[in-house]
Design an enzyme around this catalytic site. Structure first.
Site, PDB file in Angstrom:
ATOM      1  N   GLY A  17       0.819  -1.211   0.000  1.00 39.87           N
ATOM      2  CA  GLY A  17       0.000   0.000   0.000  1.00 39.87           C
ATOM      3  C   GLY A  17       0.848   1.253   0.000  1.00 39.87           C
ATOM      4  O   GLY A  17       2.017   1.248   0.391  1.00 39.87           O
ATOM      5  N   GLY A  19       0.459   5.579   0.913  1.00 39.85           N
ATOM      6  CA  GLY A  19      -0.346   6.669   1.456  1.00 39.85           C
ATOM      7  C   GLY A  19       0.188   8.006   1.022  1.00 39.85           C
ATOM      8  O   GLY A  19       1.015   8.117   0.099  1.00 39.85           O
ATOM      9  N   ALA A  22       3.840   8.003   2.938  1.00 38.73           N
ATOM     10  CA  ALA A  22       4.593   6.785   3.236  1.00 38.73           C
ATOM     11  C   ALA A  22       4.118   5.632   2.364  1.00 38.73           C
ATOM     12  O   ALA A  22       3.021   5.651   1.813  1.00 38.73           O
ATOM     13  CB  ALA A  22       4.447   6.417   4.710  1.00 38.73           C
ATOM     14  N   VAL A  24       3.799   1.292   2.456  1.00 39.26           N
ATOM     15  CA  VAL A  24       3.737   0.174   3.397  1.00 39.26           C
ATOM     16  C   VAL A  24       4.129  -1.110   2.676  1.00 39.26           C
ATOM     17  O   VAL A  24       3.623  -1.409   1.581  1.00 39.26           O
ATOM     18  CB  VAL A  24       2.325   0.025   4.009  1.00 39.26           C
ATOM     19  CG1 VAL A  24       2.317  -1.110   5.024  1.00 39.26           C
ATOM     20  CG2 VAL A  24       1.891   1.326   4.667  1.00 39.26           C
ATOM     21  N   LYS A  39       6.195   0.459   7.451  1.00 39.00           N
ATOM     22  CA  LYS A  39       5.830   1.731   6.807  1.00 39.00           C
ATOM     23  C   LYS A  39       7.095   2.576   6.682  1.00 39.00           C
ATOM     24  O   LYS A  39       7.774   2.842   7.672  1.00 39.00           O
ATOM     25  CB  LYS A  39       4.781   2.470   7.628  1.00 39.00           C
ATOM     26  CG  LYS A  39       4.420   3.843   7.058  1.00 39.00           C
ATOM     27  CD  LYS A  39       3.452   4.598   7.950  1.00 39.00           C
ATOM     28  CE  LYS A  39       2.038   4.109   7.783  1.00 39.00           C
ATOM     29  NZ  LYS A  39       1.063   5.000   8.466  1.00 39.00           N
ATOM     30  N   ASP A 133      -8.648  11.342  11.436  1.00 40.12           N
ATOM     31  CA  ASP A 133      -8.911  10.804  10.096  1.00 40.12           C
ATOM     32  C   ASP A 133      -9.654   9.473  10.192  1.00 40.12           C
ATOM     33  O   ASP A 133      -9.303   8.502   9.517  1.00 40.12           O
ATOM     34  CB  ASP A 133      -7.597  10.627   9.341  1.00 40.12           C
ATOM     35  CG  ASP A 133      -7.810  10.457   7.831  1.00 40.12           C
ATOM     36  OD1 ASP A 133      -8.881  10.866   7.333  1.00 40.12           O
ATOM     37  OD2 ASP A 133      -6.916   9.910   7.165  1.00 40.12           O
TER      38      ASP A 133
END
Length: 666
Positions: A17, A19, A22, A24, A39, A133
């Site tokens: 993943g 973001g 960052a 992951v 991360k 969030d």
């Protein structure tokens, strides 16, 4: 990055993943031998001191949070130019994907997810950390049905110097009005976002939609959401009222703590509707300040009216006018009361001044601060300062040690006449948690076990898997504490899921007698059933075979069928007397018997006798005695081939002789 080893122990594997700041990766902890999530900060931010500080703060904040509903942070550090955080590796799917795939969830599941998120937020808020969030993308639903709150990437501690940046950091569909307006944020901003998450989970869609983030953010400030039941009639009024209270525009009108929201959701799951109705009683609508696209401010609309079911409905113009008139009347009445109170206060001041000028003998003194004193110390202090000891009371207070003064009346430092009475309250310590009975979780799925525990105020935790001969795979086989015992509300109950019965090799009992074979199989943990089969090769009472077969694996406790020999099969013997030997022999041998011709008998004769009748086991020898066809008129052929009978014919010599019925002269 894949293939690197960070911190000398974390091998980076494939990317899972990305973001905003960052990436992951799946990783492997070479020291503990476990899969982890790693991360790493994106390279473009690694050299920025402010982002590095934010990344470090995230790691420190998240590492301090211990909850079954928050993703665990194991480690963090910097390797060369790479900042990294090592976290628990989660399996499952995020809530957003689940809603997209399955649509609206049932009310109980929504409440269960909401209560777990609320428990996670409670832990964070007690550490003065606001997530900022909360959204379905950051809620991971695990295979056992429980959730984990992820990504404290924009979380901030209240006392952090980074909180000076109050820009909108969350996703527009889930941010609170005060977050949109750049105001100071508190725990209730996370509860507003959680309300939207539950709204989406119960309806399948977010409450406010628009073409861009600004449009959506403005709606968060200015518009009231449609009640969830208008989008999904299956949403019941109690859950709807909980969701809408979370989504109040005024933070003061929402649930004030995550614990308060959790308790209300717990009561809802337990069917305690009275408690839910009390907790969700609507507060008066409060005006908030809204922003238009130019940044100008204006009053928002009042909250809509409420019908008898407790659901919101739009106000008519007449109702709005009536509300405004009532508000004006209320202000007028308030002003009158304030005027009267002011006049009375003025009179009191005058009386006090006159009394002072007349030289009153009463001296005003500051009431001593007694908080933290023992009862004896407080009494002594009150008397030393010239006051009288009033009532000594006690109450629970988790913030003050037991036996110490936790409250007083009048308050400390208040000027009171000498000799006034001072009342004190002594702490009894933290209020003991409610004792509840631990429910029986046996044979429940993980999700059902979690719901059963939440219904009585307990927290569920999935322990290690274990074999069970009595419980099917995936169901609860044992728990700690045990069912029926008492625990305190909030305690954790660990339950273990069954992998099914253990596998056992079927003992080779072929050739054993029935009794021995049964005993050996039962000792191995099996149940036994017996069926008889005939066998010409295995003696009666001996095991011929098993099902499942010997030396194969079967579940412990499974039933093994023994096939036991009943000896050779018994066959009916055909009566062949009067038959030709050839036909009789073919009939009996076809039935499985052995045929033997009696001594002195002819294979061309007619059967007159057989050694066995009725039935016999296959392979039995049957002896047949025959007699030649009669020539004296007494033994006519019983199996003629030409239709002839036993008639006597004329001999060629003119004498009267019997002739064979099968003779050439017929």
């Amino acid at each position: 990055m894949p293939g690197m080893v960070l911190g000398g122990r974390y091998q980076v594997q494939d990317k899972i993943g990305t973001g905003g700041m960052a990436t992951v990766f799946r990783g492997h902890d070479e020291v503990l031998g476990r899969t982890v999530a790693v991360k790493t900060m994106l390279p473009q931010y690694a050299t920025d001191p402010s982002f590095a500080a934010r990344f470090k703060q995230e790691a420190q904040a998240a590492a301090a949070l211990q909850s079954p509903y928050i993703v665990s942070v194991y480690d963090w550090g910097k390797d060369a130019d790479t900042y990294y955080i090592v976290m628990e590796y989660l399996r499952g799917t995020d809530l957003k994907s689940g809603i997209r795939k399955h649509g609206a969830l049932d009310c109980k599941k929504v409440a269960q997810i909401g209560s777990q998120i609320a428990q996670a937020l409670s832990v964070a808020h007690k550490h003065d950390i606001i997530h900022r969030d909360i959204k379905p993308q950051n809620i991971m639903v695990q295979p056992d049905g429980n959730i984990k709150v992820m990504d404290f990437g924009i979380a901030r501690a209240k006392n952090s110097h980074l909180t000076t940046d109050n820009s909108v950091l969350g996703t527009a569909h889930y941010v609170s009005p005060e977050q949109t307006q750049g105001k100071e944020l508190g725990p209730t901003t996370d509860l507003y976002s959680l309300g939207i998450v539950m709204y989406e989970a119960s309806t399948g869609q977010v409450p406010f939609q628009g073409d861009d983030a600004i449009t959506v953010a403005l709606k968060q400030v200015n518009e009231q959401p449609k009640p969830p039941s208008q989008l999904n009639p299956a949403v019941d009024p109690s859950l709807e009222s909980i969701i809408l209270k979370c989504m109040q525009k005024d933070p003061a009108a929402r649930f004030q703590t995550a614990d308060e929201l959790y308790r209300t959701l717990r009561d809802y799951l337990a069917g305690r509707m009275q408690s839910v109705n009390s907790a969700t009683a609507l507060l008066p609508a409060a005006a908030t300040t809204a922003l238009d696209r130019t940044g100008a401010t204006g009053a928002t609309n009042a909250l809509p009216a409420v019908d008898r079911t407790g659901r919101f409905r739009p106000q008519s113009a007449t109702e709005q006018a009536a509300d405004q008139e009532a508000e004006r009347a209320h202000k007028k009445k308030r002003n009158i009361i304030l005027g009267v109170v002011g006049a009375l206060a003025l009179i009191a001041v005058i009386i006090f001044a006159v009394t002072s000028m007349l030289g009153s003998s009463t001296t005003a003194k500051a009431v001593p601060n007694l908080l933290g004193y023992t009862q004896d110390e407080a009494v002594q202090k009150i008397e030393e300062e010239g006051f009288e000891v009033g009532s000594v009371n006690s109450k629970y207070d988790s913030s003050v040690a037991e036996g110490k003064v936790c409250d007083q009346d009048p308050a400390a430092n208040l000027q009171m006449p000498e000799g006034s009475t001072v009342n004190i309250w002594v702490s009894k310590g933290a209020e003991p948690a409610e004792e509840v009975e631990v429910p029986d979780l046996t044979n429940k799925s993980a999700a059902d076990a979690e719901s059963a525990l939440e219904a009585v105020g307990l927290v569920g935790k999935v322990g290690s898997e274990e074999e069970s001969d009595d419980v099917g795979a995936g169901k609860v086989s044992s728990q700690d504490p045990k069912a029926g015992t008492t625990a305190k509300a909030g305690d954790t109950v660990t339950f273990h899921l069954s992998t099914g019965p253990s596998q056992v090799v079927v003992t080779n009992v072929v050739g054993d007698d029935e009794s021995t074979a049964t005993s050996r199989l039962k000792q191995a943990g099996f149940k036994v059933s017996v069926q008889s089969v005939s066998s010409s090769s295995v003696s009666k009472g001996t095991v011929v075979s098993t099902d499942p077969g010997v030396n194969t694996s079967a579940d412990k406790g499974a039933t093994i069928t023994l096939y036991v020999s009943s000896g050779p099969e018994s066959v009916s013997i055909t009566d062949v007397t009067g038959w030709s030997y050839a036909d009789a022999k073919a009939e009996l041998e076809g039935a499985g018997f052995t045929v033997k011709l009696a001594s002195g008998s002819s294979a061309e004769g007619i059967v007159t006798k057989q050694s066995a009748t009725g039935s016999a086991t296959a392979g039995t020898t049957i002896t047949l005695t025959t007699q030649a066809a009669s020539t004296d008129g007494t033994g006519a052929d019983k199996n003629p081939t030409n239709g002839g009978g036993s008639d006597a014919g004329s001999g060629t010599n003119g004498t009267s002789n019997s002739t064979s019925a099968n003779s050439s002269n017929g």
